[in-house]
Design an enzyme around this catalytic site. Structure first.
Site, PDB file in Angstrom:
ATOM      1  N   GLY A   1       0.799  -1.218   0.000  1.00 28.34           N
ATOM      2  CA  GLY A   1       0.000   0.000   0.000  1.00 28.34           C
ATOM      3  C   GLY A   1       0.830   1.266   0.000  1.00 28.34           C
ATOM      4  O   GLY A   1       0.387   2.305   0.504  1.00 28.34           O
TER       5      GLY A   1
ATOM      6  N   LEU B   1      -0.972   4.210  -1.892  1.00 33.81           N
ATOM      7  CA  LEU B   1      -2.152   4.668  -1.160  1.00 33.81           C
ATOM      8  C   LEU B   1      -1.741   5.516   0.038  1.00 33.81           C
ATOM      9  O   LEU B   1      -2.297   6.598   0.267  1.00 33.81           O
ATOM     10  CB  LEU B   1      -2.977   3.468  -0.706  1.00 33.81           C
ATOM     11  CG  LEU B   1      -4.255   3.788   0.075  1.00 33.81           C
ATOM     12  CD1 LEU B   1      -5.233   4.572  -0.794  1.00 33.81           C
ATOM     13  CD2 LEU B   1      -4.897   2.506   0.596  1.00 33.81           C
TER      14      LEU B   1
ATOM     15  N   LYS C   1       7.677   8.794  -8.567  1.00 32.04           N
ATOM     16  CA  LYS C   1       7.913   7.350  -8.532  1.00 32.04           C
ATOM     17  C   LYS C   1       8.897   7.099  -9.679  1.00 32.04           C
ATOM     18  O   LYS C   1       8.481   6.891 -10.822  1.00 32.04           O
ATOM     19  CB  LYS C   1       6.612   6.581  -8.721  1.00 32.04           C
ATOM     20  CG  LYS C   1       6.757   5.069  -8.510  1.00 32.04           C
ATOM     21  CD  LYS C   1       5.412   4.384  -8.641  1.00 32.04           C
ATOM     22  CE  LYS C   1       5.545   2.876  -8.438  1.00 32.04           C
ATOM     23  NZ  LYS C   1       5.747   2.507  -7.018  1.00 32.04           N
TER      24      LYS C   1
ATOM     25  N   ASP D   1      -0.042   4.148 -10.306  1.00 34.09           N
ATOM     26  CA  ASP D   1       0.522   4.697  -9.071  1.00 34.09           C
ATOM     27  C   ASP D   1       1.055   6.107  -9.294  1.00 34.09           C
ATOM     28  O   ASP D   1       0.826   7.014  -8.489  1.00 34.09           O
ATOM     29  CB  ASP D   1       1.647   3.798  -8.543  1.00 34.09           C
ATOM     30  CG  ASP D   1       1.144   2.448  -8.059  1.00 34.09           C
ATOM     31  OD1 ASP D   1      -0.082   2.307  -7.900  1.00 34.09           O
ATOM     32  OD2 ASP D   1       1.966   1.552  -7.844  1.00 34.09           O
TER      33      ASP D   1
ATOM     34  N   GLY E   1       8.166  -2.017  -5.120  1.00 32.13           N
ATOM     35  CA  GLY E   1       8.341  -3.275  -4.410  1.00 32.13           C
ATOM     36  C   GLY E   1       8.876  -3.062  -3.006  1.00 32.13           C
ATOM     37  O   GLY E   1       8.608  -2.048  -2.364  1.00 32.13           O
TER      38      GLY E   1
ATOM     39  N   PRO F   1      -7.475   1.331   7.985  1.00 34.82           N
ATOM     40  CA  PRO F   1      -8.311   0.125   7.916  1.00 34.82           C
ATOM     41  C   PRO F   1      -8.437  -0.360   6.476  1.00 34.82           C
ATOM     42  O   PRO F   1      -8.053   0.344   5.533  1.00 34.82           O
ATOM     43  CB  PRO F   1      -9.658   0.620   8.454  1.00 34.82           C
ATOM     44  CG  PRO F   1      -9.686   2.069   8.078  1.00 34.82           C
ATOM     45  CD  PRO F   1      -8.265   2.551   8.210  1.00 34.82           C
TER      46      PRO F   1
END
Length: 227
Positions: free
Chosen positions: A16, A19, A39, A56, A121, A207
């Site tokens: 994640g 995110l 990225k 992403d 990764g 969560p």
């Protein structure tokens, strides 16, 4: 130059990272801070009319406050959704930490309150036979935010990654527990163990979200120690 700069790493693929990175950028925006992100290498890109694009990288672009061209956010876009060094090999390309670091410097030199560099990764994913994703973080001397994918085995992954980060001479600035498995057994006990053993503050517990949004993640985070 960005005032605060961090490298976002994960305990595993699909922990994640993106995110959480987007949640951090959103939280910073809510606090009135300017943000940029990149990225530098992404595997698993789709062909579009504008060229290869990675979900992403596009998510980071949507979350940061200062617009940058796609090529600056994701300078190395690889087609196959496999380890970056394998995807690059299949395209006849070579990856190097020095080259990726050079790409990142253009982002880190932006006038922003917060800059995020997201890895690909896990910490030791290879870039080439001699270098790993960790080499890139070391090259840039960035403090690390670790995203722990909360699932069976996460304690071992988190502790080993933290040991590697420290062995490489970098600082673990904080970590985020991201619940990737909604059915994880003994979630609270695992979380407490990580909180006790990891040598950095927990920035938040995310969560299992359906659908996952950066706004929902931002609501779970406290980034005061980062800024």
């Amino acid at each position: 130059m960005a005032k605060k700069k961090y490298f976002v790493a994960g305990t595993d693929t699909d922990a994640g990272k993106t995110l959480v990175a987007c949640g951090i950028l959103e939280k910073a925006r809510q606090l009135g801070l300017t943000t940029v992100a990149c990225k530098p290498v992404a595997a698993g890109c789709e062909e579009t009319d504008a060229g290869l694009r990675n979900d992403d990288a596009l998510a980071l672009m949507a979350a940061m406050s200062q617009p940058l061209p796609y090529a600056q956010v994701n300078p190395i876009a690889l087609r196959e959704a496999v380890a970056p060094h394998i995807a690059a090999l299949h395209e006849g390309r070579q990856l190097s930490a020095a080259r990726l670091s050079g790409f990142c410097q253009g982002v880190l030199l932006q006038s922003a309150d917060l800059a995020i560099v997201e890895g690909a990764g896990g910490w030791r994913v290879p870039l080439n036979p001699r270098e790993t994703m960790a080499t890139l973080a070391v090259e840039m001397k960035l403090a690390v935010i670790l995203v722990v994918g909360m699932k069976l085995g996460c304690i071992n992954h988190a502790l080993l990654t933290t040991e590697a980060i420290q062995r490489d001479g970098l600082v673990l600035a904080g970590w985020v527990a991201n619940r990737v498995d909604p059915d994880m057994s003994c979630f609270e006990e695992n979380l407490q163990t990580l909180t006790t053993l990891l040598p950095a503050p927990c920035l938040g517990v995310v969560p299992f979200l359906e659908p996952p949004t950066r706004q929902a993640v931002a609501d779970c985070l406290d980034i005061s120690v980062l800024i």
